[in-house]
Design an enzyme around this catalytic site. Structure first.
Site, short mmCIF file in Angstrom:
data_model
loop_
_atom_site.label_atom_id
_atom_site.label_comp_id
_atom_site.label_asym_id
_atom_site.label_seq_id
_atom_site.Cartn_x
_atom_site.Cartn_y
_atom_site.Cartn_z
N GLY A 380 0.49 -11.91 9.03
CA GLY A 380 -0.83 -12.08 8.43
C GLY A 380 -0.88 -11.52 7.02
O GLY A 380 -1.94 -11.49 6.38
N ASN A 542 0.98 -11.12 -5.49
CA ASN A 542 -0.13 -12.08 -5.33
C ASN A 542 -1.39 -11.24 -5.20
O ASN A 542 -1.55 -10.49 -4.24
CB ASN A 542 0.12 -12.93 -4.07
CG ASN A 542 -1.02 -13.90 -3.78
OD1 ASN A 542 -2.19 -13.55 -3.89
ND2 ASN A 542 -0.67 -15.11 -3.43
N THR A 545 -3.44 -11.75 -1.78
CA THR A 545 -2.89 -11.17 -0.54
C THR A 545 -2.79 -9.65 -0.66
O THR A 545 -3.00 -8.92 0.31
CB THR A 545 -1.51 -11.77 -0.20
OG1 THR A 545 -0.61 -11.54 -1.27
CG2 THR A 545 -1.59 -13.25 0.09
N GLU A 616 0.48 -0.64 3.55
CA GLU A 616 -0.05 0.53 4.26
C GLU A 616 -0.73 1.52 3.32
O GLU A 616 -1.23 2.55 3.77
CB GLU A 616 1.08 1.25 5.00
CG GLU A 616 1.72 0.40 6.09
CD GLU A 616 3.07 0.95 6.51
OE1 GLU A 616 3.89 1.25 5.62
OE2 GLU A 616 3.32 1.07 7.71
MO1 MOS Z 1 4.43 -0.60 10.31
S1 MOS Z 1 3.33 0.73 11.43
O1 MOS Z 1 5.91 0.09 9.94
O2 MOS Z 1 4.47 -2.07 11.07
#
Ligand code: MOS
Length: 657
Positions: A380, A542, A545, A616
């Protein structure tokens, strides 16, 4: 199914296979399981005792290493003496609860064994290690195991590797020699997919008279599943974000009889920054310094514990730009509504940046169309899109002329998706493949009687367009070129792997969050009114995204601050709120517009694209910025997440007495 013991509540003891789901359910309900009870530990908590009692628990273990390969203990200088001599001190314990990835799409597998080859369709973030894992577990030759995961749904760490749905489906298919499908029910996902354990984080911050950090102490205790060595680097942010003469960060785990504990959404940093950036807010207040200035006054000029130079460092830039855009200096506690308290908070965002060995294959046909193949996945995040964009940009062709094929073990091995490393790692492999394709084409050109001499910069300047290749202001038909070499298609590979820059530089992505909340003066209900996030993560591949990733991360931060808690029945080690009605996550109404900005500063020590991990980063620090805003509004500091209104009301009542 692995010996006689049952390791945790929800552990699979049998699999029923039938023609229909109803038959299988009925048959499963007919199975009687008798269990001999033994004493087990299912939780890590301080309870009424002190952190010192937990820290000296006889069964506490030092993990061999932390997620990401970090050392369990790290230090700079002498923490103890710096702490003793600090003018101002903050000595606090923060708690974060069990959490799960809770992907909308449950874990599911179809396994099909034909007597020779096992073909597996699974929802997975990383393909290569899944082939290895299944081959080892089932004692099969890896060449006889094919794993496919072209579309996944959400993963968030819970699908980095195979879980018992995959192993059980394969076992049944091997036995029955026909395809078998195993889908985890929503309730089972909570115990049969990995989760994040609760954490207790003891944070000590010592400052000099000028409000400069002299001592940073971070001790973390988390559970670890018996026989499953995974430990989060919860203290990584305490080692990376600010400088201090004395730093000490230590990680310990307590083995528990719990479902598998493993990567969950920004392992380590998500909950580390939640606690640490809240404690930093406390430190600024103790010193009487604005929390923005406090952070800016403590910027490191090299990595605080490793001493390595940063590949690039832009935290101060993010903090300054964020403050400007948010209007930090102009914040006013006077809001439009009566009986609503207003508060403002900010936090730094730091997330380790990684490059993982990756390969990709490129195939060019006579019409000039490109097919990319790699076992990279798209959870995703937009892998299909950005890999096509990278190839199109590198070759000078239209995105429409690039077809991206992902998620099959038959394709070259890549990083897969995880740890925010997917786009940079696989994207660099695709870029390398494009470069190799141009090199091959130029080689063909120089061999063909089409072209006489090639300039030195030919490869860099070569571009493909509408079935032709342009080199040195001349252009040639790809059709003719491939025909002259007797080729239908031209196939090349590209690869990237970490080099010296990854050993010699500390690498992180940077960001800053600014938040305004309102809190109902009567009910203590918290509303997040606005969020400004500024991110510095090198080249932005991008912007759409990337912004989507950052905003999704910020929503998680909100969730960690105010909503999420996987609640445990400590008698049986069973999770109690195993569905999306009771495992609270924010809904649209809880989330304001997130104002997200990028500071675009390519970092070519990170990878050849100059990009850095972004998936993240948004989650890191966002929760703390909200928690700090809640404190600013309410005057109470809740150190046990999530900050629910009952906890605020309780403190208000206690303070009133
Ligand atoms: Mo991530 S928690 O390394 O998919």
């Amino acid at each position: 199914m692995q010996g006689r013991g049952i390791r945790y509540h929800g552990y699979p003891v049998a699999l029923v296979v039938a023609e229909t789901l109803e038959q299988a359910r009925h048959a499963a309900n007919c199975i009687r399981v008798d269990i001999d009870e033994t004493d087990v530990r299912v939780a890590v908590s301080v309870g009424d005792s002190s952190f010192d009692e937990l820290w000296t628990h006889p069964e506490l273990q030092t993990p061999e290493s932390l997620d990401g390969g970090l050392e369990p203990d790290a230090a700079n200088g002498d923490f103890e003496s710096q702490w003793q001599h600090a003018v101002h001190q903050v000595d606090v314990c923060y708690h974060t609860p069990n959490q799960v990835s809770a992907a909308m799409e449950p874990h599911a597998t179809i396994a099909s064994y034909d007597g020779d080859k096992l073909t597996v369709y699974c929802s997975l973030q990383v393909i290569g290690s899944a082939v290895e894992g299944l081959a080892n577990t089932l004692k099969l030759d890896p060449s006889k195991v094919e794993v496919n995961s072209p579309y996944i749904g959400g993963g968030f760490g819970s699908k980095l590797g195979i879980h018992n749905d995959a192993v059980l489906a394969c076992l049944a298919s091997l036995m029955l020699k026909q395809p078998v499908r195993v889908v985890q029910t929503r309730r089972n996902v909570f115990s049969n997919a990995p989760h994040r354990g609760s954490s207790v984080q003891h944070i000590r911050l010592g400052m000099d008279a000028a409000g400069r950090l002299v001592a940073i102490g971070h001790d973390s205790v988390m559970p670890a599943a018996h026989g499953y060595p995974f430990a989060e680097a919860t203290g990584a942010c305490a080692r990376t974000t600010y400088s201090a003469a004395g730093i000490r960060s230590r990680h310990r785990v307590l083995p528990v009889n719990m479902p598998v504990l493993d990567s969950t959404r920004a392992p380590g940093d998500a909950i580390g920054t939640l606690a640490f950036e809240s404690a930093i807010d406390e430190a600024a207040l103790v010193c009487g310094i604005d929390p923005l200035d406090f952070r800016l006054n403590n910027m490191p000029d090299k990595h605080p514990t490793s001493g390595l130079p940063f590949s690039s460092h832009d935290l101060a830039g993010c903090l300054r730009e964020g403050a400007e855009r948010f209007g930090w200096a102009q914040r006013s506690k006077v809001g439009p509504e009566a009986r609503k308290l207003r508060g403002f908070g900010l936090a730094s965002a730091v997330r380790i940046n990684m490059l993982v060995k990756s390969a990709a294959e490129l195939e060019l046909d006579r019409t000039g169309a490109i097919v990319i193949r790699t076992d990279m996945t798209d959870i995703g995040t937009g892998s299909y899109t950005i890999l096509a964009q990278i190839a199109a940009a590198e070759l000078g062709i239209a995105v429409e002329d690039v077809t991206v094929k992902l998620g099959r073990s038959a394709f070259p091995t890549s990083s897969g998706s995880g740890g925010s490393f997917g786009a940079g790692s696989t994207g660099s492999a695709v870029q390398a493949a494009c470069h190799n394709l141009k090199r091959e084409l130029i080689k063909l050109l120089s061999e063909a009687p089409l072209c006489s001499s090639m300039s030195k910069g030919a490869i860099d300047s070569a571009q493909l367009s509408k079935g032709r290749i342009l080199v040195d202001n001349e252009d040639f038909s790809l059709q003719a070129l491939l025909e002259s070499a007797d080729l239908d298609t031209l196939c090349v590979k590209g690869q990237v792997e970490p080099g010296e820059d990854h050993d010699n530089y500390a690498q992180s992505s940077w960001g800053a969050h600014f938040v305004e909340v309102s809190v109902d003066q009567d009910t203590a209900e918290v509303t997040v009114e606005r969020i400004t996030t500024v991110v510095s993560a090198g080249t932005i591949l991008n912007s759409k995204t990337a912004a989507s990733q950052v905003k999704g991360g910020v929503v998680w931060g909100l969730s960690y601050a105010l909503r999420e808690s996987l609640m445990l029945d400590e008698r049986y080690g069973a999770f109690m709120n195993r569905d999306l009605a009771e495992y609270h996550i924010p809904v649209n109404r809880d989330v304001p517009d997130i104002d997200c900005h990028f500071r675009i500063q390519p970092d070519f020590r990170s990878n050849p694209l100059g990009s850095k991990g972004i998936g993240e980063l948004g989650i890191c620090g966002a929760g703390a910025a909200i928690a700090n805003a809640v404190f600013d509004a309410t005057g109470v500091r809740i150190r046990s997440f999530p900050i629910t209104l009952d906890k605020i009301l309780e403190k208000w009542e206690a303070d009133a007495v």
